[in-house]
Design an enzyme around this catalytic site. Structure first.
Site, PDB file in Angstrom:
ATOM      1  N   TYR A   1       0.805  -1.229   0.000  1.00  0.00           N
ATOM      2  CA  TYR A   1       0.000   0.000   0.000  1.00  0.00           C
ATOM      3  C   TYR A   1       0.841   1.283   0.000  1.00  0.00           C
ATOM      4  O   TYR A   1       0.368   2.320  -0.440  1.00  0.00           O
ATOM      5  CB  TYR A   1      -0.965  -0.009   1.189  1.00  0.00           C
ATOM      6  CG  TYR A   1      -2.162  -0.874   0.922  1.00  0.00           C
ATOM      7  CD1 TYR A   1      -3.325  -0.335   0.386  1.00  0.00           C
ATOM      8  CD2 TYR A   1      -2.129  -2.243   1.156  1.00  0.00           C
ATOM      9  CE1 TYR A   1      -4.427  -1.126   0.103  1.00  0.00           C
ATOM     10  CE2 TYR A   1      -3.220  -3.052   0.878  1.00  0.00           C
ATOM     11  CZ  TYR A   1      -4.375  -2.485   0.353  1.00  0.00           C
ATOM     12  OH  TYR A   1      -5.459  -3.276   0.058  1.00  0.00           O
ATOM     13  N   ILE A   2       2.073   1.202   0.494  1.00  0.00           N
ATOM     14  CA  ILE A   2       2.933   2.398   0.507  1.00  0.00           C
ATOM     15  C   ILE A   2       4.005   2.283  -0.578  1.00  0.00           C
ATOM     16  O   ILE A   2       4.225   3.211  -1.348  1.00  0.00           O
ATOM     17  CB  ILE A   2       3.613   2.553   1.892  1.00  0.00           C
ATOM     18  CG1 ILE A   2       2.552   2.686   2.986  1.00  0.00           C
ATOM     19  CG2 ILE A   2       4.587   3.735   1.897  1.00  0.00           C
ATOM     20  CD1 ILE A   2       1.584   3.833   2.811  1.00  0.00           C
TER      21      ILE A   2
ATOM     22  N   ASP B   1       9.762  -7.326  -4.297  1.00  0.00           N
ATOM     23  CA  ASP B   1       8.792  -7.912  -3.377  1.00  0.00           C
ATOM     24  C   ASP B   1       8.988  -9.416  -3.342  1.00  0.00           C
ATOM     25  O   ASP B   1       9.350 -10.024  -4.365  1.00  0.00           O
ATOM     26  CB  ASP B   1       7.359  -7.580  -3.823  1.00  0.00           C
ATOM     27  CG  ASP B   1       6.381  -7.679  -2.670  1.00  0.00           C
ATOM     28  OD1 ASP B   1       5.914  -6.635  -2.191  1.00  0.00           O
ATOM     29  OD2 ASP B   1       6.087  -8.818  -2.221  1.00  0.00           O
TER      30      ASP B   1
ATOM     31  N   THR C   1      15.479   2.030  13.141  1.00  0.00           N
ATOM     32  CA  THR C   1      16.396   2.455  12.069  1.00  0.00           C
ATOM     33  C   THR C   1      17.838   2.093  12.456  1.00  0.00           C
ATOM     34  O   THR C   1      18.613   1.595  11.628  1.00  0.00           O
ATOM     35  CB  THR C   1      16.270   3.974  11.822  1.00  0.00           C
ATOM     36  OG1 THR C   1      14.880   4.278  11.656  1.00  0.00           O
ATOM     37  CG2 THR C   1      17.026   4.408  10.582  1.00  0.00           C
TER      38      THR C   1
ATOM     39  N   VAL D   1       0.534   8.840   4.608  1.00  0.00           N
ATOM     40  CA  VAL D   1      -0.573   9.032   3.668  1.00  0.00           C
ATOM     41  C   VAL D   1      -1.839   8.306   4.103  1.00  0.00           C
ATOM     42  O   VAL D   1      -1.783   7.259   4.743  1.00  0.00           O
ATOM     43  CB  VAL D   1      -0.165   8.544   2.255  1.00  0.00           C
ATOM     44  CG1 VAL D   1       0.841   9.508   1.652  1.00  0.00           C
ATOM     45  CG2 VAL D   1       0.415   7.135   2.313  1.00  0.00           C
TER      46      VAL D   1
ATOM     47  N   LYS E   1       5.948   9.633  13.911  1.00  0.00           N
ATOM     48  CA  LYS E   1       4.901   8.870  13.228  1.00  0.00           C
ATOM     49  C   LYS E   1       3.997   8.165  14.238  1.00  0.00           C
ATOM     50  O   LYS E   1       2.763   8.173  14.128  1.00  0.00           O
ATOM     51  CB  LYS E   1       5.557   7.850  12.287  1.00  0.00           C
ATOM     52  CG  LYS E   1       4.633   6.817  11.702  1.00  0.00           C
ATOM     53  CD  LYS E   1       3.597   7.458  10.791  1.00  0.00           C
ATOM     54  CE  LYS E   1       2.438   6.541  10.528  1.00  0.00           C
ATOM     55  NZ  LYS E   1       2.411   5.944   9.241  1.00  0.00           N
TER      56      LYS E   1
ATOM     57  N   ASN F   1      -0.330   8.870  15.033  1.00  0.00           N
ATOM     58  CA  ASN F   1      -1.406   7.876  15.065  1.00  0.00           C
ATOM     59  C   ASN F   1      -1.938   7.657  16.482  1.00  0.00           C
ATOM     60  O   ASN F   1      -3.122   7.389  16.662  1.00  0.00           O
ATOM     61  CB  ASN F   1      -0.937   6.568  14.422  1.00  0.00           C
ATOM     62  CG  ASN F   1      -0.972   6.658  12.900  1.00  0.00           C
ATOM     63  OD1 ASN F   1      -1.446   7.656  12.347  1.00  0.00           O
ATOM     64  ND2 ASN F   1      -0.479   5.645  12.224  1.00  0.00           N
TER      65      ASN F   1
ATOM     66  N   HIS G   1     -16.462  25.165  20.244  1.00  0.00           N
ATOM     67  CA  HIS G   1     -15.467  25.888  21.036  1.00  0.00           C
ATOM     68  C   HIS G   1     -14.200  26.013  20.185  1.00  0.00           C
ATOM     69  O   HIS G   1     -13.789  25.025  19.557  1.00  0.00           O
ATOM     70  CB  HIS G   1     -15.177  25.116  22.329  1.00  0.00           C
ATOM     71  CG  HIS G   1     -14.275  25.862  23.271  1.00  0.00           C
ATOM     72  ND1 HIS G   1     -12.938  26.029  23.013  1.00  0.00           N
ATOM     73  CD2 HIS G   1     -14.529  26.503  24.431  1.00  0.00           C
ATOM     74  CE1 HIS G   1     -12.401  26.739  23.986  1.00  0.00           C
ATOM     75  NE2 HIS G   1     -13.358  27.037  24.868  1.00  0.00           N
TER      76      HIS G   1
ATOM     77  N   ARG H   1     -11.159  25.902  20.764  1.00  0.00           N
ATOM     78  CA  ARG H   1      -9.986  25.066  21.070  1.00  0.00           C
ATOM     79  C   ARG H   1     -10.367  23.612  21.370  1.00  0.00           C
ATOM     80  O   ARG H   1      -9.619  22.896  22.018  1.00  0.00           O
ATOM     81  CB  ARG H   1      -9.205  25.685  22.247  1.00  0.00           C
ATOM     82  CG  ARG H   1      -8.360  26.900  21.824  1.00  0.00           C
ATOM     83  CD  ARG H   1      -7.727  27.624  22.975  1.00  0.00           C
ATOM     84  NE  ARG H   1      -8.688  28.209  23.898  1.00  0.00           N
ATOM     85  CZ  ARG H   1      -9.395  29.330  23.672  1.00  0.00           C
ATOM     86  NH1 ARG H   1      -9.225  29.972  22.532  1.00  0.00           N
ATOM     87  NH2 ARG H   1     -10.252  29.787  24.549  1.00  0.00           N
TER      88      ARG H   1
ATOM     89  N   CYS I   1      -2.911   0.737  10.986  1.00  0.00           N
ATOM     90  CA  CYS I   1      -2.007   1.770  11.493  1.00  0.00           C
ATOM     91  C   CYS I   1      -2.411   2.234  12.885  1.00  0.00           C
ATOM     92  O   CYS I   1      -1.691   2.024  13.848  1.00  0.00           O
ATOM     93  CB  CYS I   1      -2.004   2.955  10.542  1.00  0.00           C
ATOM     94  SG  CYS I   1      -1.805   2.460   8.832  1.00  0.00           S
TER      95      CYS I   1
END
Ligand code: SAJ
Length: 422
Positions: A13-14, A33, A126, A161, A212, A216, A250, A252, A266
């Site tokens: 998907y990415i 892949d 990483t 995304v 990241k 999420n 409101h 805020r 995700c």
């Protein structure tokens, strides 16, 4: 910085949209892949996943000769790793796909190459990837030992995304680029500038990983707040959708929407990567996960109650004669993706206990998944409105929003998305 050839490892998907976008900028892209079928499909100029406009982008990329897929990594100037990072049974992150992807590209790395981890990853992944690469290639130097002078540059650049809008968001969103050294950042920015129109914002790899996960988790915590409110409001006889709409006036306050639970690959996964690193401290993040994961069970209890109430007011009927309909099976509105869907798991659970006829309406698919096939009849909304005794609205697909009035006139509808109640 000339990147003649870019290799994208993981064509899901990415990875596949990213490969197609690089190719559309006339970069030579080698997609890698492990799935031979996916590789063959892509090489025919077709796609194996559903995402608007991706079919055309991949077709053009392959026909024009900029994109080619293979199962065996080949030399390139930059490698983007976009493989899954699921969690294991105990909510511990599973880095095995990153491990095998890095070990598979290690033999073809050469001095000056850039390796970017795009997969959503726990903090430290990483550095771990760089360690696996260094172990496999002792003849090359890496940033963890040689800093700015390293032969190989390594960075984390998480994708952000939204499924359904991937091709637009890939180009327009800002990009967080976390290099293992400032030089790594600089080189990675040069790569992404090939197509990113948003800002490329620089940081280190650990902060980029946490960024990241934070995005999420923020959404998960906000949805958990909305889901908790929906349970409280149900007890207090208050329309939660009206309440949230009023509170959001409101300047805020910005509460998200309650639903039958949080699905997808995700938001329901990434917060656990924070919890597993710092279990003592991530109390709110863990609780939000538990609140959202508990919502399907609450909906199922509502359905059982509705069936019992129906039988009470129709004493001539037995449970075997009560028709229950599930409206929507996807994990969110206007997509066909049923994976990790709370709607699907609710439908399945209902089929385990309810003995009467079951109807499913999912306008985005033509065939039910095999686990539902025997128990449910896939049909349209019109038939459902006339035949169902109890309707459970599980996804706010456009087709259902368009029928808001008709649905609202049905006497027994459990609306988990606020389509008729908002
Ligand atoms: N949901 C609610 N109420 C809401 C919003 C969503 O119940 O108000 C539910 C949806 O129905 C769905 C789940 O949450 O079941 C997740 O849907 P989503 O639209 O919030 O997110 P995803 O999983 O499709 O994509 C998210 C995005 N992250 C954020 O918006 C912070 C996307 O930008 C990320 O790239 C993607 O996760 C990812 O790959 O990590």
């Amino acid at each position: 910085m000339p990147f003649q050839t870019i290799s994208v490892v993981g064509l899901g998907y990415i990875g596949l949209p990213t490969a197609a976008v690089f190719a559309s900028r006339k970069k030579k892209v080698i997609g890698v892949d492990v799935n031979q079928q996916a590789v063959d499909t892509i090489n025919r100029g077709e796609i194996h996943i559903v995402e608007p406009d991706l079919d055309m982008a991949v077709h053009a990329a392959v026909v024009e000769g900029y994109l080619r897929a293979t199962t065996v990594p080949e030399p390139a100037d930059a490698f983007l790793i976009a493989v899954p990072t699921p969690f294991k049974g105990d909510h511990e992150p599973d880095l095995s796909y990153i491990e095998s992807a890095s070990k598979s590209i290690a033999p073809v790395l050469k001095k000056g190459d850039l390796v970017v981890l795009e997969s959503t990853s726990p903090v430290g992944a990483t550095e771990q990837m760089a360690a696996w690469l260094a172990e496999a290639r002792p003849d090359l130097t890496f940033p963890q030992t040689h800093g700015e002078a390293s032969d190989i540059r390594v960075a984390h650049c998480p994708e952000r995304v939204l499924p359904g809008h991937v091709l637009r968001e890939l180009v327009q969103n800002d990009r967080v680029i976390g290099g293992m050294s400032p030089k790594c950042c600089e080189v990675a920015v040069a790569l992404y500038k090939a197509f990113v129109e948003g800002d490329c914002v620089l940081t280190n790899a650990r902060t980029a990983e946490m960024c990241k996960l934070t995005e999420n988790s923020f959404r998960d915590v906000n949805i958990a707040f909305a889901n908790e409110l929906s349970i409280i409001c149900d007890k207090l006889d208050i329309n939660v959708w009206e309440l949230i709409c009023l509170a959001n006036r409101h300047p805020r306050v910005n509460i998200l929407q309650p639903g039958p639970g949080v699905g997808g690959h995700c938001i329901a996964v990434d917060p656990w990567f924070i919890v597993s690193k710092t279990p003592e401290d991530a109390k709110l993040i863990r609780t939000a996960r538990e609140v959202n994961d508990g919502k399907p069970e609450w909906v199922i209890e509502k359905v059982k109650l509705a069936i019992a109430e129906f039988l009470l007011s129709n004493p001539d009927k037995s449970a075997r004669e009560v028709t229950v309909a599930c409206l929507g099976l996807a994990f969110k509105a206007d997509i066909d993706d049923l994976r990790e869907s709370p709607a699907l798991s609710i439908a399945l659970k209902i089929s385990e206990t309810h003995k009467g006829p079951l109807i499913a309406v999912e306008p985005n698919i033509n065939k039910l998944p095999s686990k539902l096939e025997e128990k449910f009849q896939l049909t349209g909304i019109k038939k459902t409105l006339s035949e169902a005794d109890i309707i459970i609205l599980l996804v706010d697909h456009k087709e259902f929003r368009d029928k808001q009035e008709k649905l609202a006139s049905h006497h027994r509808i459990i609306d988990t998305r606020g389509v008729i109640n908002s």
